[in-house]
Enzyme design. Structure first.
Site, PDB file in Angstrom:
ATOM      1  N   ASP A  24       0.776  -1.164  -0.084  1.00 24.19           N
ATOM      2  CA  ASP A  24      -0.113   0.176  -0.089  1.00 24.19           C
ATOM      3  C   ASP A  24       0.736   1.336   0.086  1.00 24.19           C
ATOM      4  OD1 ASP A  24      -2.217   1.509   0.145  1.00 24.19           O
ATOM      5  OD2 ASP A  24      -2.922   1.035   2.288  1.00 24.19           O
ATOM      6  N   ASN A  72     -10.645  -2.581  -6.314  1.00 19.78           N
ATOM      7  CA  ASN A  72      -9.783  -1.706  -7.172  1.00 19.78           C
ATOM      8  C   ASN A  72     -10.264  -1.342  -8.572  1.00 19.78           C
ATOM      9  OD1 ASN A  72      -6.453  -2.781  -5.888  1.00 19.78           O
ATOM     10  ND2 ASN A  72      -7.694  -1.181  -5.206  1.00 19.78           N
TER      11      ASN A  72
HETATM   12  C1  FPP Z   1      -1.889   0.138  -3.469  1.00 21.53           C
HETATM   13  O1  FPP Z   1      -1.350   1.553  -3.471  1.00 21.53           O
HETATM   14  C2  FPP Z   1      -1.209  -0.266  -4.726  1.00 21.53           C
HETATM   15  C3  FPP Z   1      -2.084  -1.083  -5.648  1.00 21.53           C
HETATM   16  C4  FPP Z   1      -3.549  -1.041  -5.580  1.00 21.53           C
HETATM   17  C5  FPP Z   1      -1.360  -1.758  -6.665  1.00 21.53           C
HETATM   18  C6  FPP Z   1       0.028  -2.374  -6.479  1.00 21.53           C
HETATM   19  C7  FPP Z   1       0.704  -2.834  -7.609  1.00 21.53           C
HETATM   20  C8  FPP Z   1       2.051  -3.240  -7.557  1.00 21.53           C
HETATM   21  C9  FPP Z   1       3.018  -2.850  -6.565  1.00 21.53           C
HETATM   22  C10 FPP Z   1       2.743  -3.155  -8.937  1.00 21.53           C
HETATM   23  C11 FPP Z   1       2.608  -4.549  -9.429  1.00 21.53           C
HETATM   24  C12 FPP Z   1       0.968  -4.774  -9.858  1.00 21.53           C
HETATM   25  C13 FPP Z   1       0.870  -5.533 -10.955  1.00 21.53           C
HETATM   26  C14 FPP Z   1      -0.425  -5.383 -11.627  1.00 21.53           C
HETATM   27  C15 FPP Z   1       1.568  -6.273 -11.657  1.00 21.53           C
HETATM   28  P1  FPP Z   1      -2.350   2.746  -3.639  1.00 21.53           P
HETATM   29  O2  FPP Z   1      -2.578   2.916  -5.002  1.00 21.53           O
HETATM   30  O3  FPP Z   1      -3.752   2.192  -2.937  1.00 21.53           O
HETATM   31  O4  FPP Z   1      -1.584   3.797  -2.597  1.00 21.53           O
HETATM   32  P2  FPP Z   1      -2.599   4.954  -1.919  1.00 21.53           P
HETATM   33  O5  FPP Z   1      -3.334   4.258  -0.858  1.00 21.53           O
HETATM   34  O6  FPP Z   1      -1.150   5.599  -1.286  1.00 21.53           O
HETATM   35  O7  FPP Z   1      -3.485   5.735  -2.778  1.00 21.53           O
END
Ligand code: FPP
Length: 247
Positions: A24, A72
């Site tokens: 996250d 998501n």
């Molecule tokens: C959460 O951070 C992260 C995700 C929903 C995606 C995680 C994906 C990767 C690390 C890359 C590998 C993925 C694939 C599809 C191959 P967030 O976007 O919720 O962060 P925030 O809470 O700060 O907005």
């Protein structure tokens, strides 16, 4: 970073068998730099690659990463499309590498809702890496923990209807044998980055006795030494599984 030196900090005989990671904070990482959210995901992928490389030496037998949850889909179309195209690219890039290094890939999640192209790539990656002996990488993609239980219940009902199982035979072990890839064991340790302290529908069934480790580090900044800190913390705990421990 010297991986060997880092690995010496943990007790190799007491490693968790299965570690789950809720990656996250990609969005916040990007926002803090005035960048679009997708830049956070790109950097998040680099952090993941680094942890996977490190695990070739640390050797946690099962690693599960939460890459895309059912929830998501409600993100902006552009971000969802980016994550889908990233998944395609990652599979294309990693197939040979995983085969060569012996990493077995498993998908945890719902195939319905993912494009046909991606589903066939996932199936191919699973099939072609199925002999991998180094460690198992499970990617939770289009995954929801409650969905996983619903999936198990429906399949149990099918087998009940066809007389394959009886009502009396239903037990924890039987339910465990109907969830996604039942060969993947319960999760010993769940790490969540970015300061949030929630399970967010991750691994609900397999998390019954998991230890949790929360860190304020944003996922793109998560390095092997943070991973080692989490393992050390895990190793300092006394796991009771509900029992009283005599002192
Ligand atoms: C959460 O951070 C992260 C995700 C929903 C995606 C995680 C994906 C990767 C690390 C890359 C590998 C993925 C694939 C599809 C191959 P967030 O976007 O919720 O962060 P925030 O809470 O700060 O907005």
């Amino acid at each position: 970073m010297n991986f060997d030196k880092l690995i010496k900090e943990v007790d190799r005989d007491n490693l968790p068998t299965h570690v789950g990671i809720i990656m996250d904070g990609n969005g916040r990482w990007a926002k803090a730099r005035g960048l679009p959210r997708i830049e956070g995901h790109k950097e998040g992928l680099k952090a993941l690659e680094n942890i996977l490389e490190f695990n070739r030496y640390l050797m946690i037998p099962y690693l599960t990463v939460y890459a895309f949850s059912k929830e998501n889909w409600s993100r902006d179309k552009e971000e969802v499309e980016f994550l889908m195209s990233m998944a395609v690219k990652v599979i294309n890039d990693k197939l040979e590498e995983f085969k060569e290094k012996g990493v077995r890939f498993l998908h945890l999640g719902d195939k319905l809702g993912i494009s046909d192209e991606l589903v066939s790539m996932i199936d191919k990656l699973e099939k072609e890496t199925s002999e991998g002996k180094l460690y198992t990488l499970c990617v939770a993609f289009n995954y929801g923990g409650r969905d996983e239980i619903v999936y198990a219940v429906k399949r149990i009902l099918d087998d009940f209807a066809s007389g394959k199982i009886s009502r009396e035979s239903i037990s924890n072990d039987i339910i465990s044998s109907y969830i996604y890839h039942p060969e993947v064991p319960d999760v010993d340790l769940i790490i969540r980055t970015s300061g949030e302290q929630r399970i967010s529908n991750f691994m609900l069934w397999r998390a019954a006795y998991s230890e949790f480790y929360f860190t304020s580090v944003l996922w793109p900044d998560f390095k092997p030494y943070h991973f080692i800190e989490a393992i050390k913390d895990y190793q300092s705990r006394e796991r009771r599984f509900g029992k009283v421990v005599k002192r």
